[in-house]
Scaffold this motif. Structure first.
Motif, PDB file in Angstrom:
ATOM      1  N   TRP A 164      -7.596  -0.936  -5.407  1.00  0.00           N
ATOM      2  CA  TRP A 164      -7.839   0.451  -5.599  1.00  0.00           C
ATOM      3  C   TRP A 164      -9.354   0.619  -5.895  1.00  0.00           C
ATOM      4  N   ARG A 212     -13.633  -0.196   5.890  1.00  0.00           N
ATOM      5  CA  ARG A 212     -13.561   0.024   7.062  1.00  0.00           C
ATOM      6  C   ARG A 212     -14.583   0.624   8.091  1.00  0.00           C
ATOM      7  N   SER A 239      -6.165   0.371  -0.651  1.00  0.00           N
ATOM      8  CA  SER A 239      -6.839  -0.080   0.651  1.00  0.00           C
ATOM      9  C   SER A 239      -6.547  -1.524   0.779  1.00  0.00           C
ATOM     10  N   GLU A 298       0.904   3.964  -3.023  1.00  0.00           N
ATOM     11  CA  GLU A 298       0.259   5.348  -2.665  1.00  0.00           C
ATOM     12  C   GLU A 298       1.426   6.357  -2.977  1.00  0.00           C
ATOM     13  N   LYS A 327      -8.077  -5.215   1.377  1.00  0.00           N
ATOM     14  CA  LYS A 327      -9.198  -6.104   1.498  1.00  0.00           C
ATOM     15  C   LYS A 327      -8.908  -7.512   2.388  1.00  0.00           C
ATOM     16  N   TYR A 358      -3.047  -1.238   9.841  1.00  0.00           N
ATOM     17  CA  TYR A 358      -3.747  -2.043   9.223  1.00  0.00           C
ATOM     18  C   TYR A 358      -5.245  -1.889   9.283  1.00  0.00           C
ATOM     19  N   CYS A 385       0.677  -1.152  -0.044  1.00  0.00           N
ATOM     20  CA  CYS A 385       0.041  -0.058  -0.056  1.00  0.00           C
ATOM     21  C   CYS A 385       0.895   1.160   0.153  1.00  0.00           C
ATOM     22  N   ASP A 402      -6.291   6.225  -2.863  1.00  0.00           N
ATOM     23  CA  ASP A 402      -7.873   5.430  -2.740  1.00  0.00           C
ATOM     24  C   ASP A 402      -7.305   3.764  -2.744  1.00  0.00           C
ATOM     25  N   ASP A 459      -6.792   0.877   9.848  1.00  0.00           N
ATOM     26  CA  ASP A 459      -7.112   2.032   9.175  1.00  0.00           C
ATOM     27  C   ASP A 459      -7.082   1.985   7.555  1.00  0.00           C
ATOM     28  N   LYS A 460      -6.294   0.976   7.043  1.00  0.00           N
ATOM     29  CA  LYS A 460      -6.185   0.795   5.707  1.00  0.00           C
ATOM     30  C   LYS A 460      -7.377  -0.086   5.020  1.00  0.00           C
ATOM     31  N   LEU A 461      -8.186  -0.769   5.948  1.00  0.00           N
ATOM     32  CA  LEU A 461      -8.988  -1.624   5.538  1.00  0.00           C
ATOM     33  C   LEU A 461      -9.898  -1.191   4.419  1.00  0.00           C
ATOM     34  N   TYR A 462     -10.295  -2.033   3.374  1.00  0.00           N
ATOM     35  CA  TYR A 462     -11.354  -1.788   2.581  1.00  0.00           C
ATOM     36  C   TYR A 462     -12.638  -1.926   3.508  1.00  0.00           C
TER      37      TYR A 462
END
Length: 233
Positions: free
Chosen positions: A101, A186, A92, A85, A94, A179, A81, A90, A181-184
């Protein structure tokens, strides 16, 4: 961690290549083409020759208990990620470790561990990252490449080095909050399917061993291992 990096023109699978060429050193093999690249289970991975980043990482995390193996999944997911970035927004994760993306899959990860007693002896982390491929022909439902997002070619080797640099940094850190915070998906309630049917739920937590906790609209918690629940996209 000092990686021995090997480039090969073609192989059936970079994960299999590392199994066939065992090493006591931390090793990375990357290739221009895989004849039998795969994801989890029976899934295959479409990749045009020389266009994407196909590689596997062998590490020996002998001090990491087997019940904490999800830490490796978090570390590599966040590392990818962070590298992506630098090129787009965008991005994340999953759950557990597909890289998305928006609503489209840009990267898949397959991790295979060898255990020794209650600890991890070896981990082989296989990554298929869509970089410069412009058109996808398989029936995969939602692939996307970095080129399709940005309209520009990306140096695959530099991207590999960026990911490995991040990975070396991340392995020794506490990653749970980042982790999460980055979840698809969320935040908010979204549709999922499990063995009982469809439910609408929000992500409540990820347990230390990687299990997903969903909270439905009635407040009831549902606990899932990998492959026991699917996102409806």
């Amino acid at each position: 961690m000092d990686f021995n990096i090997i480039h090969i023109d073609e192989t059936d699978s970079t994960n299999r290549w590392l199994k066939d060429h065992p090493s006591t050193k931390d090793t990375v093999v990357w290739t221009d083409f895989q004849t039998a690249g795969r994801g989890c289970g029976t899934n295959t991975w479409e990749s045009e020759r020389g266009q994407n980043l196909l590689f596997s990482v062998l590490i020996h995390p002998v001090s990491l208990p087997a019940n904490q193996q999800f830490h490796i999944s978090m570390a590599i997911s966040l590392s990818i990620c962070e590298a992506l970035e630098q090129h787009t927004h965008d991005i994340s994760i999953k759950w557990p470790n597909d890289i998305y993306w928006r609503d489209r899959k840009i990267c898949g990860i397959l991790i295979e561990h060898t255990l020794k007693g209650s600890n991890i002896k070896d981990s082989i982390i296989g990554i298929g990252l869509n970089v410069n491929q412009q058109v996808f022909h398989s029936d995969a439902p939602n692939p996307v490449s970095l080129w399709q997002i940005t309209g520009q070619e990306t140096d695959r080797e530099q991207l590999l080095h960026d990911i490995l640099h991040n990975f070396m940094q991340n392995l020794g850190q506490n990653l749970k909050a980042r982790y999460m915070d980055k979840l698809y998906r969320r935040s908010g309630f979204h549709p999922y399917t499990d063995k009982t049917g469809t439910l609408t739920a929000e992500i409540a937590d990820i347990e230390d061993d990687g299990h997903l906790l969903l909270r439905d609209e009635q407040g009831q918690l549902h606990r899932y291992a990998f492959k026991e629940v699917q996102f409806v996209i």
